[in-house]
Design a protein around this motif. Structure first.
Motif, PDB file in Angstrom:
ATOM      1  N   GLU A  67       0.831  -1.208   0.000  1.00 40.43           N
ATOM      2  CA  GLU A  67       0.000   0.000   0.000  1.00 40.43           C
ATOM      3  C   GLU A  67       0.865   1.257   0.000  1.00 40.43           C
ATOM      4  O   GLU A  67       0.536   2.252  -0.664  1.00 40.43           O
ATOM      5  N   HIS A  68       1.951   1.222   0.739  1.00 41.51           N
ATOM      6  CA  HIS A  68       2.914   2.326   0.784  1.00 41.51           C
ATOM      7  C   HIS A  68       3.453   2.603  -0.623  1.00 41.51           C
ATOM      8  O   HIS A  68       3.507   3.761  -1.063  1.00 41.51           O
ATOM      9  N   ALA A  69       3.835   1.547  -1.331  1.00 37.11           N
ATOM     10  CA  ALA A  69       4.359   1.694  -2.694  1.00 37.11           C
ATOM     11  C   ALA A  69       3.280   2.187  -3.649  1.00 37.11           C
ATOM     12  O   ALA A  69       3.531   3.052  -4.502  1.00 37.11           O
ATOM     13  N   GLN A  70       2.084   1.651  -3.525  1.00 36.21           N
ATOM     14  CA  GLN A  70       0.989   2.049  -4.411  1.00 36.21           C
ATOM     15  C   GLN A  70       0.589   3.507  -4.210  1.00 36.21           C
ATOM     16  O   GLN A  70       0.027   4.127  -5.115  1.00 36.21           O
ATOM     17  N   ALA A  71       0.891   4.051  -3.031  1.00 38.19           N
ATOM     18  CA  ALA A  71       0.630   5.465  -2.762  1.00 38.19           C
ATOM     19  C   ALA A  71       1.721   6.368  -3.320  1.00 38.19           C
ATOM     20  O   ALA A  71       1.660   7.594  -3.164  1.00 38.19           O
ATOM     21  N   GLY A  72       2.727   5.763  -3.965  1.00 36.62           N
ATOM     22  CA  GLY A  72       3.803   6.535  -4.571  1.00 36.62           C
ATOM     23  C   GLY A  72       4.971   6.821  -3.662  1.00 36.62           C
ATOM     24  O   GLY A  72       5.896   7.536  -4.043  1.00 36.62           O
ATOM     25  N   LYS A  73       4.954   6.253  -2.445  1.00 36.87           N
ATOM     26  CA  LYS A  73       6.068   6.443  -1.529  1.00 36.87           C
ATOM     27  C   LYS A  73       7.202   5.471  -1.870  1.00 36.87           C
ATOM     28  O   LYS A  73       7.014   4.515  -2.616  1.00 36.87           O
ATOM     29  N   TYR A  74       8.362   5.726  -1.295  1.00 37.42           N
ATOM     30  CA  TYR A  74       9.556   4.983  -1.674  1.00 37.42           C
ATOM     31  C   TYR A  74       9.690   3.654  -0.923  1.00 37.42           C
ATOM     32  O   TYR A  74       9.427   3.571   0.277  1.00 37.42           O
ATOM     33  N   GLY A 121       9.029   4.043 -10.698  1.00 37.06           N
ATOM     34  CA  GLY A 121      10.339   4.463 -10.227  1.00 37.06           C
ATOM     35  C   GLY A 121      10.454   4.675  -8.729  1.00 37.06           C
ATOM     36  O   GLY A 121      11.523   5.061  -8.245  1.00 37.06           O
ATOM     37  N   ASN A 122       9.398   4.412  -7.975  1.00 37.99           N
ATOM     38  CA  ASN A 122       9.473   4.629  -6.529  1.00 37.99           C
ATOM     39  C   ASN A 122       9.868   3.367  -5.749  1.00 37.99           C
ATOM     40  O   ASN A 122      10.106   3.430  -4.550  1.00 37.99           O
ATOM     41  N   VAL A 123       9.929   2.223  -6.431  1.00 40.27           N
ATOM     42  CA  VAL A 123      10.351   0.968  -5.801  1.00 40.27           C
ATOM     43  C   VAL A 123      11.641   0.503  -6.467  1.00 40.27           C
ATOM     44  O   VAL A 123      11.703   0.367  -7.693  1.00 40.27           O
TER      45      VAL A 123
END
Length: 227
Positions: free
Chosen positions: A74-81, A195-197
Motif C-alpha cells: 500500500e505504501h508503494a501504491q501510494a507513490g512512496k519509496y 520508479g518509486n520501488v
C-alpha cells in the motif's frame, strides 16, 4: 525524510542500514517489526538484507506473507519509496512489487565479494546524486541473486529504463565474464515502472561509511533525501 527499516526473523543488515540513515545522514529512522502494519509516518520503507525466516522454501517466500508486507504494498501504491536490498529485493519480487525472480547463482555457490556495478539511469531520486554511467564498487553476498525474467518482461524493463544497475568490468564493460551470478542482461538492480520501488542485490549500505574507505553506496541515500 523518515525511514522505516523492516526487521524479519533472520534479518542481518537492518542495523547496517540504520547506521547510514540515522548515523551518517541524521535522518529520523525507526525499526519496523515484521508484524507491524502502520507505516503511515514513513516516507521510505527499507527491506534489508539477511535470511528472512532462514530462507526456508526459497528466499523471501515466507517473508512475503508477513503482516507488514500488505502495508508495504500500500505504501508503494501510494507513490512512496520502497528499497529492497538483497533479501529485500527477493521479497519485492515474491510480493509482486517488482517483476521477475531471483534464482540460484549460476555456479550454485554463495558469493561474497565486492564487484563493479554501473549506474544505468540517473533520472530518478535513487540515482540522482550519481553521474551518468558512474562506476561503483559494491559488496554482494547472496546464494540466489541471479535475476531472471521472461523475454517480454526483460524487453519492457529495458524499454522503460527500469534497469538501474548492471554488473560490469572495472572499465564499465557489460559482458558475461564480469557477471558474478549469471543474471540476465547483467542486471543488478531494477525499479518498478513508476520508479518509486527499487530492488538491488548489491549492498549500498555496506559501502557508505568513510571509516571503511568505501562510500560508493552513500550517494544512493543522499540522492533520495536531496543532499
Amino acid at each position: 525524510m523518515k525511514f522505516g527499516i523492516v526487521v524479519f526473523p533472520g534479518s542481518n543488515c537492518d542495523r547496517d542500514v540504520e547506521t547510514v540513515t540515522r548515523g551518517l545522514l541524521d535522518q529520523p529512522t525507526r525499526m519496523v517489526w515484521h508484524q507491524e502494519t502502520d507505516l503511515d509516518d514513513l516516507d521510505v520503507v527499507v527491506l534489508p538484507g539477511g535470511f528472512s525466516y532462514g530462507d526456508y522454501l526459497r528466499c523471501g517466500a515466507i517473508a512475503r506473507f508477513s503482516p507488514v508486507l500488505k502495508s508495504v504494498v500500500e505504501h508503494a501504491q501510494a507513490g512512496k519509496y520502497v528499497l529492497g536490498i538483497c533479501n529485500g529485493f527477493q521479497i519485492l519480487t515474491e510480493v509482486g512489487l517488482l517483476p521477475g525472480a531471483l534464482t540460484r547463482n549460476r555456479n550454485l555457490h554463495f558469493i561474497c565479494d565486492r564487484v563493479p556495478v554501473r549506474v544505468e539511469t540517473t533520472d530518478l531520486a535513487w540515482s540522482a546524486a550519481y553521474a551518468p554511467k558512474s562506476l561503483l564498487t559494491l559488496p554482494i553476498a547472496h546464494g540466489e541473486g541471479r535475476y531472471y525474467a521472461d523475454e517480454d518482461t526483460l524487453k519492457a524493463l529495458e524499454d522503460h529504463g527500469q534497469v538501474m544497475f548492471r554488473y560490469c568490468s572495472p572499465n564499465g564493460e557489460i559482458d558475461e565474464k564480469h557477471n558474478p551470478n549469471g543474471s540476465l542482461n547483467n542486471i543488478a538492480g531494477i525499479t518498478n515502472r513508476q520508479g518509486n520501488v527499487l530492488g538491488m542485490m548489491p549492498h549500498p549500505e555496506r559501502a557508505s561509511d568513510p571509516m571503511l574507505k568505501a562510500t560508493d553506496g552513500l550517494k544512493l541515500f543522499k540522492g533520495l533525501i536531496g543532499l
